[in-house]
Design an enzyme around this catalytic site. Structure first.
Site, PDB file in Angstrom:
ATOM      1  N   ASP A 166      -3.963  -4.621  12.453  1.00 11.41           N
ATOM      2  CA  ASP A 166      -4.633  -4.133  11.384  1.00 11.41           C
ATOM      3  C   ASP A 166      -4.868  -5.762   9.890  1.00 11.41           C
ATOM      4  OD1 ASP A 166      -4.492  -3.646   8.886  1.00 11.41           O
ATOM      5  OD2 ASP A 166      -2.749  -2.653   8.670  1.00 11.41           O
ATOM      6  N   MET A 167      -5.741  -5.880  10.162  1.00  7.06           N
ATOM      7  CA  MET A 167      -5.247  -7.210   9.137  1.00  7.06           C
ATOM      8  C   MET A 167      -6.923  -6.868   7.852  1.00  7.06           C
ATOM      9  SD  MET A 167      -7.917  -9.301  12.601  1.00  7.06           S
ATOM     10  CE  MET A 167      -9.000 -10.504  11.362  1.00  7.06           C
ATOM     11  N   GLY A 224       1.944  -5.081  15.571  1.00 11.09           N
ATOM     12  CA  GLY A 224       3.068  -3.965  15.108  1.00 11.09           C
ATOM     13  C   GLY A 224       4.192  -3.707  15.696  1.00 11.09           C
ATOM     14  N   ILE A 277       0.257  -0.503  19.429  1.00  8.74           N
ATOM     15  CA  ILE A 277      -0.165  -2.175  19.852  1.00  8.74           C
ATOM     16  C   ILE A 277      -1.206  -1.250  18.389  1.00  8.74           C
ATOM     17  CG2 ILE A 277      -1.014  -4.104  20.783  1.00  8.74           C
ATOM     18  CD1 ILE A 277       0.036  -3.330  23.092  1.00  8.74           C
ATOM     19  N   HIS A 326       0.967  -1.099  -0.029  1.00  8.15           N
ATOM     20  CA  HIS A 326       0.281  -0.570   0.410  1.00  8.15           C
ATOM     21  C   HIS A 326       0.792   1.020  -0.005  1.00  8.15           C
ATOM     22  CE1 HIS A 326      -3.169  -3.195   1.280  1.00  8.15           C
ATOM     23  NE2 HIS A 326      -3.615  -2.300   0.610  1.00  8.15           N
ATOM     24  N   TRP A 363     -14.940 -19.561   8.426  1.00 15.82           N
ATOM     25  CA  TRP A 363     -16.600 -18.946   8.284  1.00 15.82           C
ATOM     26  C   TRP A 363     -16.658 -18.082   9.272  1.00 15.82           C
ATOM     27  CZ3 TRP A 363     -15.085 -24.043   9.601  1.00 15.82           C
ATOM     28  CH2 TRP A 363     -15.399 -24.328  10.724  1.00 15.82           C
ATOM     29  N   LYS A 364     -15.792 -17.687   9.977  1.00 13.02           N
ATOM     30  CA  LYS A 364     -15.809 -17.206  10.800  1.00 13.02           C
ATOM     31  C   LYS A 364     -15.712 -15.388  10.688  1.00 13.02           C
ATOM     32  CE  LYS A 364     -14.654 -20.119  14.944  1.00 13.02           C
ATOM     33  NZ  LYS A 364     -13.475 -19.973  16.661  1.00 13.02           N
TER      34      LYS A 364
END
Length: 326
Positions: A174-175, A298, A171, A45, A226-227
């Site tokens: 980022d997902m 992080g 902390i 990014h 599925w989660k």
């Protein structure tokens, strides 16, 4: 792979943005964000995403001159319209607004509609943490991931960021909701490397580590199967409802990832005087024995930043040449 120093990367971004008739102030802000993303090791990014951003500006999807405007205010909750301005500047503005409001009222929620891709999601978690705020922020995206049990890419990967100030460095989680973000898939594709873990499905519906195949088929694997699929749906619902903006369904129907919806939530850290001792306890307990290679979210960023400042930022040669040719 080659390395470039930070200033060179920044100056090239800045040059291209001025060529696109960005104001000096906006060119500086955008160039800084792109350069910082690469500096912190989020190459997907930073440099790698910059040509896409330029393409969207040239196509008119990004209105370089637009400014966000307030549409509704409900005390600690505000709704803003991004007016299709540069997504990272809109996000930076809204996080700043959330910080100010949280310092005033204890907590704040800024919901943003009609904006563009914010590039590195974690940048705004770092922004909040460095300002002394705990934050939660998320976005929806165009449909690029199949729901669990389905084959069509109708879910967004809808990145989620949770950030907490800490003395040793924020902390920051980022997902994306996919096992690998599309930017990370592109990184592996550019390097002609196989993914270290299964990241999606091939044409036969089998799990694969081939980044190129996954990108072309838009067949990413949701985190937790599925989660992750369920969480992606809920984040899309929250972003769309709170901002009164477009959902992944509406965005996908346009065929382009624009006019997306985002949420920025902040809490003033000063309201929680025991946070430091709690963080120390959790991190010490989680890391366990000295021989375990356990990192909190992080933690590696500051080390990567220091290394890249010293040695130069790794850049893909093709991407660097593309930037120079702009």
């Amino acid at each position: 792979m080659m390395r470039q120093n930070y200033d060179n990367l920044y100056q090239e971004f800045h040059r291209v943005l001025l060529k696109l008739n960005f104001t000096v102030q906006k060119a500086e802000a955008c160039a800084t964000l792109f350069a910082n993303n690469s500096l912190d090791g989020v190459y997907s990014h930073g440099l790698n995403r910059f040509p896409v951003f330029v393409d969207y500006v040239n196509k008119g999807y990004v209105n370089k001159d637009a400014e966000p405007s307030l549409t509704n205010s409900f005390g600690s909750l505000e709704q803003w319209d991004g007016n299709l301005g540069p997504g990272m500047l809109n996000a930076q503005f809204c996080m700043d607004r959330a910080i100010v409001l949280a310092k005033e009222k204890g907590m704040a929620c800024i919901a943003l509609k009609n904006t563009n891709h914010w590039m590195r999601a974690g940048a705004y978690g770092w922004q909040a943490a460095n300002a002394g705020c705990i934050s939660i922020n998320f976005t929806n995206t165009i449909g690029i991931m199949p729901p669990w049990g389905g084959k069509n890419p109708v879910l967004g990967n809808n990145p989620l960021v949770i950030a907490i100030p800490y003395q040793n460095g924020p902390i920051v989680l980022d997902m994306a909701m996919s096992q690998y973000s599309y930017g990370k898939l592109e990184e592996y594709e550019l390097k002609n490397q196989e993914l270290p873990y299964f990241g999606g499905f091939d044409g036969d519906g089998e799990l694969t580590k081939d980044a190129k195949t996954i990108r072309e088929l838009k067949s990413t694997l949701p985190i937790g199967m599925w989660k992750g699929s369920g969480l992606a749906i809920m984040l899309d619902l929250l972003a769309s409802i709170l901002s009164d903006g477009k959902s992944t369904a509406a965005i996908t129907k346009t065929g382009e990832e624009k006019s997306i919806s985002q949420v920025f939530i902040c809490f003033d850290e000063k309201l929680f005087p025991n946070s430091k001792s709690i963080i120390d306890e959790v991190i010490a307990y989680t890391k366990g024995g000295a021989n375990e290679d356990v990192r909190y979210p992080g933690e590696r960023t500051l080390k990567t930043r220091e290394e890249n400042l010293k040695l130069g930022i790794p850049v893909d040669e093709k991407m660097w040449e593309k930037l120079l040719s702009m």
